[in-house]
Design a protein around this motif. Structure first.
Motif, PDB file in Angstrom:
ATOM      1  N   LEU A   1       0.838  -1.198   0.000  1.00  0.00           N
ATOM      2  CA  LEU A   1       0.000   0.000   0.000  1.00  0.00           C
ATOM      3  C   LEU A   1       0.879   1.256   0.000  1.00  0.00           C
ATOM      4  N   GLN A   2       1.938   1.240   0.807  1.00  0.00           N
ATOM      5  CA  GLN A   2       2.862   2.372   0.813  1.00  0.00           C
ATOM      6  C   GLN A   2       3.568   2.518  -0.533  1.00  0.00           C
ATOM      7  N   TRP A   3       3.858   1.375  -1.168  1.00  0.00           N
ATOM      8  CA  TRP A   3       4.509   1.382  -2.478  1.00  0.00           C
ATOM      9  C   TRP A   3       3.644   2.086  -3.520  1.00  0.00           C
ATOM     10  N   LEU A   4       2.319   1.942  -3.400  1.00  0.00           N
ATOM     11  CA  LEU A   4       1.419   2.619  -4.336  1.00  0.00           C
ATOM     12  C   LEU A   4       1.571   4.135  -4.238  1.00  0.00           C
ATOM     13  N   TYR A   5       1.827   4.633  -3.040  1.00  0.00           N
ATOM     14  CA  TYR A   5       1.990   6.067  -2.835  1.00  0.00           C
ATOM     15  C   TYR A   5       3.381   6.555  -3.237  1.00  0.00           C
ATOM     16  N   ALA A   6       4.395   5.743  -2.994  1.00  0.00           N
ATOM     17  CA  ALA A   6       5.776   6.178  -3.245  1.00  0.00           C
ATOM     18  C   ALA A   6       6.602   5.029  -3.808  1.00  0.00           C
ATOM     19  N   PRO A   7       6.340   4.615  -5.049  1.00  0.00           N
ATOM     20  CA  PRO A   7       7.056   3.466  -5.612  1.00  0.00           C
ATOM     21  C   PRO A   7       8.560   3.666  -5.728  1.00  0.00           C
ATOM     22  N   ASP A   8       9.012   4.914  -5.786  1.00  0.00           N
ATOM     23  CA  ASP A   8      10.444   5.173  -5.892  1.00  0.00           C
ATOM     24  C   ASP A   8      11.153   5.141  -4.544  1.00  0.00           C
ATOM     25  N   ARG A   9      10.371   5.176  -3.469  1.00  0.00           N
ATOM     26  CA  ARG A   9      10.974   5.245  -2.136  1.00  0.00           C
ATOM     27  C   ARG A   9      10.722   4.001  -1.294  1.00  0.00           C
ATOM     28  N   VAL A  10       9.713   3.221  -1.652  1.00  0.00           N
ATOM     29  CA  VAL A  10       9.347   2.045  -0.858  1.00  0.00           C
ATOM     30  C   VAL A  10       9.696   0.768  -1.617  1.00  0.00           C
ATOM     31  N   ASP A  11      10.377  -0.124  -0.959  1.00  0.00           N
ATOM     32  CA  ASP A  11      10.785  -1.396  -1.550  1.00  0.00           C
ATOM     33  C   ASP A  11      10.136  -2.527  -0.740  1.00  0.00           C
ATOM     34  N   ALA A  12       9.043  -3.063  -1.279  1.00  0.00           N
ATOM     35  CA  ALA A  12       8.310  -4.115  -0.571  1.00  0.00           C
ATOM     36  C   ALA A  12       9.193  -5.337  -0.346  1.00  0.00           C
ATOM     37  N   GLY A  13       9.979  -5.691  -1.356  1.00  0.00           N
ATOM     38  CA  GLY A  13      10.846  -6.853  -1.231  1.00  0.00           C
ATOM     39  C   GLY A  13      11.869  -6.701  -0.117  1.00  0.00           C
ATOM     40  N   ALA A  14      12.423  -5.494   0.011  1.00  0.00           N
ATOM     41  CA  ALA A  14      13.422  -5.251   1.050  1.00  0.00           C
ATOM     42  C   ALA A  14      12.802  -5.360   2.438  1.00  0.00           C
ATOM     43  N   ALA A  15      11.586  -4.848   2.597  1.00  0.00           N
ATOM     44  CA  ALA A  15      10.912  -4.921   3.897  1.00  0.00           C
ATOM     45  C   ALA A  15      10.604  -6.370   4.261  1.00  0.00           C
ATOM     46  N   LEU A  16      10.128  -7.140   3.303  1.00  0.00           N
ATOM     47  CA  LEU A  16       9.823  -8.549   3.564  1.00  0.00           C
ATOM     48  C   LEU A  16      11.100  -9.330   3.857  1.00  0.00           C
ATOM     49  N   ARG A  17      12.151  -9.043   3.108  1.00  0.00           N
ATOM     50  CA  ARG A  17      13.428  -9.737   3.319  1.00  0.00           C
ATOM     51  C   ARG A  17      13.959  -9.468   4.730  1.00  0.00           C
TER      52      ARG A  17
END
Length: 199
Positions: free
Chosen positions: A169-185
């Protein structure tokens, strides 16, 4: 033979076009904010023509959700058999590569919280299935000595789902700043012991 296949192929193509337009509409305006009339216009057909293929908006929603699942699974095809951690990370990366997939899921899952929403059962069953699947994966890791002390498989499963959806959801707002893969990793590395260390 060709004359019989022609209308069928044209009908299938028309259905696909309608589903694609509905996908876009639901991913931008949600289910309640979209109308069959608007979807028909975007598809270049009349409302009655659309209803020839999909009698109700509920029926169209179910087809769109099925299409969403096919896209999600298809994005990681060929990667079946990956260890749990790697599969989650591969799926997260793949989701970002499918236009509209994350937006569609985020919008509809929030809308479907109310029981009268036609997508409520779909999402309730999906969450239950994910919790069971991930709990089983974490339980297997625990049996292998690869789950860190104090980590409960059921809670870890719920946490992964919550983290994944929240960071997307945060990635939808800021795809250049949020890395879903990094957070999950980062989370998975906190709770899973590397295989080499478990030996």
């Amino acid at each position: 033979m060709r004359t019989r296949r022609g209308p069928y192929a044209k009908s299938a193509e028309r259905r696909q076009q309608i589903v694609e337009q509905a996908y876009r509409a639901f991913a931008t305006r949600g289910y309640h904010g979209s109308s069959l009339r608007e979807i028909a216009a975007a598809s270049g057909i009349s409302l009655s023509n659309l209803q020839h293929h999909f009698a109700t908006k509920e029926e169209l929603l179910v087809t769109v959700l099925t299409r969403r699942d096919e896209q999600g699974h298809g994005a990681v095809s060929g990667r079946q058999g990956l260890p749990f951690r790697e599969h989650v990370l591969a799926q997260a990366a793949a989701n970002e590569g499918v236009p509209g997939l994350i937006a569609l899921y985020s919008i509809l899952s929030a809308e479907a919280v109310t029981q009268e929403h036609p997508g409520h059962a779909y999402f309730a069953e999906r969450y239950e299935a994910l919790r069971e699947e991930y709990e089983a994966e974490f339980s297997t890791l625990r049996a292998q000595g690869r789950l860190r002390p104090g980590v409960e498989p059921a809670l870890a499963a719920t946490t992964v789902i919550a983290l994944w959806e929240g960071v997307q959801l945060q990635w939808l707002y800021a795809p250049d700043r949020v890395d879903a893969g990094a957070a999950l990793r980062a989370y998975l590395d906190l709770v899973i012991v590397p295989q080499a260390d478990a030996l």
